[in-house]
Design a protein around this motif. Structure first.
Motif, mmCIF file in Angstrom:
data_model
loop_
_atom_site.group_PDB
_atom_site.id
_atom_site.type_symbol
_atom_site.label_atom_id
_atom_site.label_comp_id
_atom_site.label_asym_id
_atom_site.label_seq_id
_atom_site.Cartn_x
_atom_site.Cartn_y
_atom_site.Cartn_z
ATOM 1 N N SER A 150 0.827 -1.214 0.000
ATOM 2 C CA SER A 150 0.000 0.000 0.000
ATOM 3 C C SER A 150 0.862 1.265 0.000
ATOM 4 C CB SER A 150 -0.913 -0.015 1.238
ATOM 5 O OG SER A 150 -1.295 1.312 1.572
ATOM 6 N N ASN A 168 -0.300 4.263 0.528
ATOM 7 C CA ASN A 168 -0.709 5.104 1.653
ATOM 8 C C ASN A 168 0.010 4.690 2.935
ATOM 9 O OD1 ASN A 168 -2.598 7.020 0.564
ATOM 10 N ND2 ASN A 168 -3.948 5.290 0.136
ATOM 11 N N LYS A 190 3.734 5.822 2.869
ATOM 12 C CA LYS A 190 3.980 7.222 3.274
ATOM 13 C C LYS A 190 4.347 7.270 4.761
ATOM 14 C CE LYS A 190 0.114 8.919 0.462
ATOM 15 N NZ LYS A 190 -1.276 9.386 0.576
ATOM 16 N N GLN A 218 -10.214 -5.598 6.893
ATOM 17 C CA GLN A 218 -10.514 -4.179 7.186
ATOM 18 C C GLN A 218 -11.997 -3.955 7.470
ATOM 19 O OE1 GLN A 218 -9.993 -5.545 4.308
ATOM 20 N NE2 GLN A 218 -10.767 -4.401 2.563
ATOM 21 N N ARG A 219 -12.828 -4.962 7.181
ATOM 22 C CA ARG A 219 -14.272 -4.796 7.420
ATOM 23 C C ARG A 219 -14.734 -5.539 8.675
ATOM 24 N NH1 ARG A 219 -13.886 -5.039 1.834
ATOM 25 N NH2 ARG A 219 -14.230 -7.288 1.798
ATOM 26 N N GLY A 233 -12.824 1.636 7.582
ATOM 27 C CA GLY A 233 -12.396 0.337 7.077
ATOM 28 C C GLY A 233 -11.238 0.420 6.105
ATOM 29 N N GLN A 234 -10.263 1.259 6.429
ATOM 30 C CA GLN A 234 -9.100 1.423 5.546
ATOM 31 C C GLN A 234 -7.818 1.453 6.368
ATOM 32 O OE1 GLN A 234 -10.050 5.199 3.670
ATOM 33 N NE2 GLN A 234 -10.851 4.187 1.853
ATOM 34 N N PRO A 292 -3.827 3.151 6.116
ATOM 35 C CA PRO A 292 -3.165 2.906 7.387
ATOM 36 C C PRO A 292 -3.951 3.426 8.596
ATOM 37 C CG PRO A 292 -2.249 4.880 6.387
ATOM 38 C CD PRO A 292 -3.242 4.322 5.405
ATOM 39 N N ASP A 317 -6.230 7.552 8.459
ATOM 40 C CA ASP A 317 -6.000 8.340 7.234
ATOM 41 C C ASP A 317 -4.535 8.762 7.178
ATOM 42 O OD1 ASP A 317 -7.907 9.788 4.972
ATOM 43 O OD2 ASP A 317 -5.963 10.724 5.278
ATOM 44 N N SER A 318 -3.918 8.494 6.033
ATOM 45 C CA SER A 318 -2.476 8.760 5.907
ATOM 46 C C SER A 318 -2.160 10.237 6.162
ATOM 47 C CB SER A 318 -1.961 8.334 4.522
ATOM 48 O OG SER A 318 -2.573 9.087 3.503
ATOM 49 N N THR A 319 -3.029 11.144 5.703
ATOM 50 C CA THR A 319 -2.760 12.566 5.895
ATOM 51 C C THR A 319 -2.735 12.921 7.377
ATOM 52 O OG1 THR A 319 -3.800 13.084 3.789
ATOM 53 C CG2 THR A 319 -3.594 14.883 5.342
ATOM 54 N N GLN A 378 -4.721 14.095 -2.124
ATOM 55 C CA GLN A 378 -5.933 13.324 -1.805
ATOM 56 C C GLN A 378 -7.025 13.505 -2.866
ATOM 57 O OE1 GLN A 378 -6.785 11.079 0.680
ATOM 58 N NE2 GLN A 378 -4.699 11.050 1.439
ATOM 59 N N ARG A 403 -5.069 10.930 -5.603
ATOM 60 C CA ARG A 403 -5.789 9.677 -5.322
ATOM 61 C C ARG A 403 -6.608 9.218 -6.531
ATOM 62 N NH1 ARG A 403 -7.595 6.219 -1.524
ATOM 63 N NH2 ARG A 403 -9.790 5.694 -1.394
ATOM 64 N N TYR A 450 2.565 7.768 -4.978
ATOM 65 C CA TYR A 450 1.736 7.444 -6.140
ATOM 66 C C TYR A 450 2.201 8.154 -7.404
ATOM 67 C CZ TYR A 450 -1.209 4.820 -3.003
ATOM 68 O OH TYR A 450 -1.654 3.882 -2.098
HETATM 69 N N1 LIG Z 1 -7.587 8.596 2.166
HETATM 70 C C1 LIG Z 1 -7.103 7.386 2.792
HETATM 71 C C2 LIG Z 1 -7.151 6.261 1.793
HETATM 72 C C3 LIG Z 1 -6.713 4.957 2.393
HETATM 73 C C4 LIG Z 1 -6.895 3.798 1.435
HETATM 74 O O1 LIG Z 1 -7.396 3.938 0.308
HETATM 75 N N2 LIG Z 1 -6.441 2.628 1.900
HETATM 76 C C5 LIG Z 1 -6.560 1.434 1.110
HETATM 77 C C6 LIG Z 1 -5.198 0.740 1.000
HETATM 78 S S1 LIG Z 1 -4.030 1.762 0.140
HETATM 79 C C7 LIG Z 1 -7.504 0.485 1.814
HETATM 80 O O2 LIG Z 1 -7.460 0.323 3.014
HETATM 81 N N3 LIG Z 1 -8.384 -0.164 1.035
HETATM 82 C C8 LIG Z 1 -9.257 -1.142 1.547
HETATM 83 C C9 LIG Z 1 -10.703 -0.870 1.239
HETATM 84 O O3 LIG Z 1 -11.011 0.265 0.824
HETATM 85 O O4 LIG Z 1 -11.488 -1.795 1.421
HETATM 86 C C10 LIG Z 1 -5.660 7.596 3.282
HETATM 87 O O5 LIG Z 1 -4.982 8.459 2.734
HETATM 88 O O6 LIG Z 1 -5.265 6.922 4.242
#
Ligand SMILES: N[C@@H](CCC(=O)N[C@@H](CS)C(=O)NCC(=O)O)C(=O)O
Length: 208
Positions: free
Chosen positions: A9, A11, A14, A38-39, A50-51, A53, A65-67, A101, A105, A167
């Motif tokens: 990943s 994100n 970073k 993640q769910r 559900g994401q 990092p 959120d990475s930011t 973002q 993104r 990215y």
């Molecule tokens: N805006 C979020 C985006 C995070 C994101 O898209 N994470 C992805 C991995 S790179 C994820 O967890 N995807 C799993 C999903 O959406 O089910 C960030 O910057 O942290």
């Protein structure tokens, strides 16, 4: 500190990159996205989105959120260096985080997800052509700034550079052309030479 992440990943990378620049130790907790980890309720308690990092701080607070994690780590461990505290300095960093973002993104990152056929919700939010248009906007803005500046937001690297780097560097994995951006490529080389740099997780062979 614990980082809930996945090697591939961008994100999550970073965060690993900033932690490496800061010389901070942390524990990595892999999250199996392909298995839907993640769910699961226990993960949703850490991040209702559900994401990854997600960072669990030494005080036991979850930051998602990475930011947001970059902001937290920069100020917690980096003083003024990675995120200046004066209003204009901070705003200059935030504008690049916003670009990343949005055009980043849904441009460079989404083009890569679609190009590599990665199973991800991001890839279903638009087409390769829509991603290409947004990626081009991001690349033009980055190239414009970097033509006469070494770094995006200050006279030294900040979390703006860390956020925008992965990215953009991984964009060729989309299969789309990435020619004609000499200032961006010179910026890659500067960041890759910075003490503490760790390699970006590529799916394919690095560029020559
Ligand atoms: N805006 C979020 C985006 C995070 C994101 O898209 N994470 C992805 C991995 S790179 C994820 O967890 N995807 C799993 C999903 O959406 O089910 C960030 O910057 O942290």
């Amino acid at each position: 500190m614990k980082l809930y992440d996945l090697e591939r990943s961008g994100n999550c990378y970073k965060i690993r990159l900033l932690l490496s620049f800061l010389g901070q130790d942390y524990e990595r907790v892999p999250v199996a996205l392909d298995e839907g980890a993640q769910r699961r309720p226990e993960f949703l308690r850490l991040n209702p989105r559900g994401q990854i990092p997600v960072l669990l701080t030494d005080e036991g607070e979850a930051v998602w959120d990475s930011t947001a994690i970059l902001v937290y780590l920069a100020r917690r461990y980096g003083g003024e260096r990675w995120l200046p505290g004066d209003p204009l300095g901070m705003a200059r960093v935030m504008q690049w985080l916003a670009l990343e973002q949005n055009e980043g993104r849904y441009g460079t990152a989404r083009a890569r997800v679609i190009g590599l056929n990665i199973k991800s919700g991001l890839g279903q939010t638009g087409t390769l052509e829509e991603s290409r248009c947004l990626a081009e906007r991001a690349l033009v803005v980055l190239e414009g700034r970097l033509t006469d500046h070494a770094w995006l937001a200050a006279e030294h690297p900040t979390i703006a550079d860390i956020a925008c780097y992965p990215y953009t560097a991984l964009f060729p994995e989309s299969g789309l052309p990435f020619d004609g951006y000499p200032a961006i490529h010179a910026w890659f080389r500067r960041l890759e030479a910075w003490p503490g740099y760790i390699a970006v997780p590529r799916r394919s062979a690095p560029r020559a």
